[in-house]
Design an enzyme around this catalytic site. Structure first.
Site, short mmCIF file in Angstrom:
data_model
loop_
_atom_site.label_atom_id
_atom_site.label_comp_id
_atom_site.label_asym_id
_atom_site.label_seq_id
_atom_site.Cartn_x
_atom_site.Cartn_y
_atom_site.Cartn_z
N GLU A 210 4.27 -4.28 -1.84
CA GLU A 210 3.13 -3.70 -1.11
C GLU A 210 3.62 -2.59 -0.21
O GLU A 210 4.76 -2.63 0.28
CB GLU A 210 2.46 -4.78 -0.25
CG GLU A 210 1.90 -5.95 -1.01
CD GLU A 210 1.41 -7.07 -0.10
OE1 GLU A 210 0.70 -7.94 -0.60
OE2 GLU A 210 1.77 -7.07 1.10
N LYS A 212 4.40 -0.85 3.04
CA LYS A 212 4.64 -1.35 4.40
C LYS A 212 3.99 -0.38 5.37
O LYS A 212 4.45 0.75 5.55
CB LYS A 212 6.13 -1.50 4.70
CG LYS A 212 6.32 -2.19 6.05
CD LYS A 212 7.74 -2.44 6.36
CE LYS A 212 7.82 -3.32 7.62
NZ LYS A 212 6.87 -2.96 8.68
N ARG A 217 -0.86 -5.34 13.45
CA ARG A 217 -1.13 -6.55 12.68
C ARG A 217 -2.37 -7.25 13.24
O ARG A 217 -2.52 -7.40 14.47
CB ARG A 217 0.09 -7.49 12.79
CG ARG A 217 0.02 -8.79 11.98
CD ARG A 217 0.45 -8.58 10.57
NE ARG A 217 0.54 -9.84 9.82
CZ ARG A 217 1.67 -10.49 9.59
NH1 ARG A 217 2.82 -10.03 10.08
NH2 ARG A 217 1.66 -11.60 8.86
N ARG A 232 -1.42 -9.94 16.69
CA ARG A 232 -0.38 -10.82 16.17
C ARG A 232 0.03 -11.88 17.19
O ARG A 232 0.61 -12.90 16.83
CB ARG A 232 0.85 -10.02 15.73
CG ARG A 232 1.60 -9.31 16.83
CD ARG A 232 2.75 -8.49 16.25
NE ARG A 232 3.69 -9.35 15.55
CZ ARG A 232 4.43 -8.97 14.52
NH1 ARG A 232 4.30 -7.74 14.05
NH2 ARG A 232 5.28 -9.79 13.95
N GLU A 261 -3.49 -5.26 8.50
CA GLU A 261 -3.18 -4.29 9.55
C GLU A 261 -4.32 -3.29 9.68
O GLU A 261 -5.02 -2.99 8.70
CB GLU A 261 -1.88 -3.54 9.23
CG GLU A 261 -0.65 -4.42 9.28
CD GLU A 261 0.63 -3.65 9.58
OE1 GLU A 261 0.54 -2.51 10.08
OE2 GLU A 261 1.70 -4.20 9.32
N PHE A 301 -3.58 -7.89 3.35
CA PHE A 301 -2.55 -8.27 2.38
C PHE A 301 -2.45 -9.77 2.16
O PHE A 301 -1.64 -10.23 1.36
CB PHE A 301 -1.18 -7.70 2.77
CG PHE A 301 -0.80 -7.89 4.21
CD1 PHE A 301 -0.42 -9.12 4.71
CD2 PHE A 301 -0.80 -6.80 5.07
CE1 PHE A 301 -0.05 -9.28 6.03
CE2 PHE A 301 -0.44 -6.94 6.40
CZ PHE A 301 -0.06 -8.19 6.88
N ARG A 372 11.11 -16.18 8.81
CA ARG A 372 11.82 -14.97 8.41
C ARG A 372 12.82 -15.34 7.31
O ARG A 372 13.97 -14.94 7.31
CB ARG A 372 12.55 -14.35 9.60
CG ARG A 372 11.61 -13.69 10.61
CD ARG A 372 12.38 -12.83 11.58
NE ARG A 372 11.54 -12.29 12.62
CZ ARG A 372 10.87 -11.15 12.53
NH1 ARG A 372 10.92 -10.46 11.42
NH2 ARG A 372 10.14 -10.71 13.53
#
Length: 511
Positions: A210, A212, A217, A232, A261, A301, A372
């Protein structure tokens, strides 16, 4: 429990580099907390205030530096939390002096170690290594529950203290109470950096790529005619984005939670500067005028919920399929491929469109807030500059005893122009080396935690963007700066100039 016990655990965490040892320290501490102390103890060790901000600025906290410390520890977690929360009730004329008096009384009852801990807690500088992942593992160990269940509860709750209290009190049954609820934002899933497309595809195989985006966000919740938009961090920003509310309200669904976003676009569809988007995001005044000047666009997304069905435990492919309720213009451009050539072409298209790189996502991963790991990877193309170190700040937490945060400058006709600071990208080996080097270059006018140095060391700095800044004399600041390496082969006279920096900024604005 006495505050000194928590303070000693905090110090031990800062001195420990082993993740396993940190988890064990934290779990032992959590088991010792009384039920009414679990929220406080967990929040403070994570470096947060359980009842939200107290409205204290750095000046108010630094004004307590010379307060005489107590000889013996008497403060408890509960008494300190009560005294801190009492600050919220002090308002109106004379409130600054009244707040100072309360804080002074508190600091007079604190020992040296407790004063140091409280100062860093109130300033948001408590970096002792009790990060969310470490704390989640510690809660799981202390409560005897799977770490995966703790992480899922953290995603849904968005607050670690509440999850810790539930796990320690009721185990899995307590964690099961945390569910996905409309208009209760969940923590966003995060991405790990990766070197390039080949590395990403080697890790993921066939993946979703996708664009970036460099916007803000958002998580959008809708039920019936009601639409709320959250940042966020979970802050409600619905009021500042009326055009996004209107778009989502028109979708043919009964309920929905979207991840995406918002950003401002130029007339040709390319993104405007990040700062332009931020001028709109979260704004409370002159919304109509600003909307006309800087209209915002939505790109989604992920989908966490649609028409009564929760999707967070579903694989990426299912969540993306659920986004069929959105018109294509609201979905971030994406490509599913395992071919490096196709991926590279897609990256070039993203960059040519003004975006900062690509996201690569596993086709099979569930939605894991805060993670992460290897499921989401980000691929950026960064600029680099050779800059000169002008000063450095003494580190805290894991970096205690080392000069860490570097002040960076570009060369000009009459000296050096500061462009920002960074401590990113520094290994322990580099920290030790640069501390020795910088102390040898230190000038005589050291200022507290800042050590000015002779401008001789050149360091290569990667960054994602240059943004306008009134803080620095050159009018520009580095965004997402991190150290690549020291250029021992270069002198300060060979560092990049402020003219070079301005040309890069101009190219970014026109590109």
């Amino acid at each position: 429990m006495k505050l000194i016990t928590l303070t000693e655990v905090s110090s031990a965490l800062a001195a420990t580099r082993s993740r396993t040892a940190k988890v064990q320290l934290l779990s032992n501490f959590l088991r010792e907390l009384a039920p009414d102390e679990r929220t406080t103890g967990t929040a403070w060790l994570a470096g947060t205030l359980p009842d939200g901000p107290l409205g204290l600025g750095p000046t108010a906290v630094h004004a307590l530096r010379d307060t005489a410390a107590a000889a013996e520890p008497t403060l408890t977690l509960w008494s300190v939390r009560q005294q801190l929360n009492s600050l919220k009730d002090i308002k109106g004329k004379g409130s600054a002096l009244a707040r100072h008096a309360v804080l002074t009384r508190l600091f007079e009852l604190a020992t040296d170690k407790e004063q140091s801990f409280l100062t860093r807690l109130l300033l948001g500088e408590l970096r002792q290594g009790a990060l969310e992942g470490v704390m989640a593992d510690a809660i799981a160990l202390a409560a005897g529950v799977p770490a995966a269940d703790v992480r899922r509860a953290l995603m849904l709750a968005g607050a670690m203290p509440a999850v810790a209290a539930a796990a320690l009190s009721e185990g899995l049954q307590g964690l099961s109470k945390f569910r996905l609820n409309l208009f209760e934002p969940v923590s966003p899933m995060l991405a790990s950096p990766t070197a390039d497309i080949d590395t990403a595809l080697a890790a993921l195989g066939e993946a979703v790529l996708e664009y970036k985006l460099d916007g803000a966000r958002v998580q959008i919740h809708r039920q019936g005619d009601k639409v709320n938009i959250y940042s966020r961090t979970g802050r409600d920003v619905t009021f500042s984005l009326p055009e996004i509310v209107q778009v989502v309200a028109a979708l043919p669904v009964s309920s929905l939670i979207l991840d995406g976003e918002v950003l401002a676009l130029e007339a040709d569809g390319k993104p405007r500067a990040f700062q332009d988007s931020m001028r709109r995001f979260g704004r409370k005044l002159d919304i109509d005028d600003m909307q006309a000047q800087i209209p915002m666009s939505l790109y989604c997304f992920d989908c966490l919920h649609v028409n009564g069905e929760d999707l967070i435990d579903k694989p990426t492919t299912d969540r993306h399929a659920a986004m069929a309720v959105l018109p294509p213009r609201l979905i971030v451009p994406r490509l599913v491929t395992a071919e490096p050539a196709a991926a590279d072409s897609f990256l070039r298209t993203a960059l040519a469109s003004g975006h900062e790189g690509l996201m690569a996502k596993s086709l099979h991963a569930p939605y894991e807030a805060g993670s992460r790991g290897a499921s989401w990877l980000k691929i950026k193309v960064a600029h680099t500059l050779d800059l000169v170190v002008l000063a450095a700040e003494w580190g805290s937490g894991r970096r205690s005893g080392w000069l860490s945060n570097l002040h960076l400058g570009a060369r000009s006709d009459d000296g050096f122009v500061m462009l920002g600071k960074t401590f990113k990208g520094l290994t322990d080996e580099v920290l030790a080396w640069q501390t020795e080097k910088l102390l040898a270059l230190a000038s005589n006018d050291r200022k507290d935690y800042v050590v000015p140095v002779r401008p001789e060391l050149v360091v290569e700095i990667a960054f994602n963007e240059l943004q306008t800044s009134s803080r620095y004399p050159g009018g520009l600041a580095l965004r997402f700066a991190r150290v690549v390496r020291y250029r021992n082969d270069k002198t300060a006279a060979e560092a990049d100039t402020i003219e070079t920096v301005r040309k890069i900024a101009e190219t970014q604005r026109s590109g």
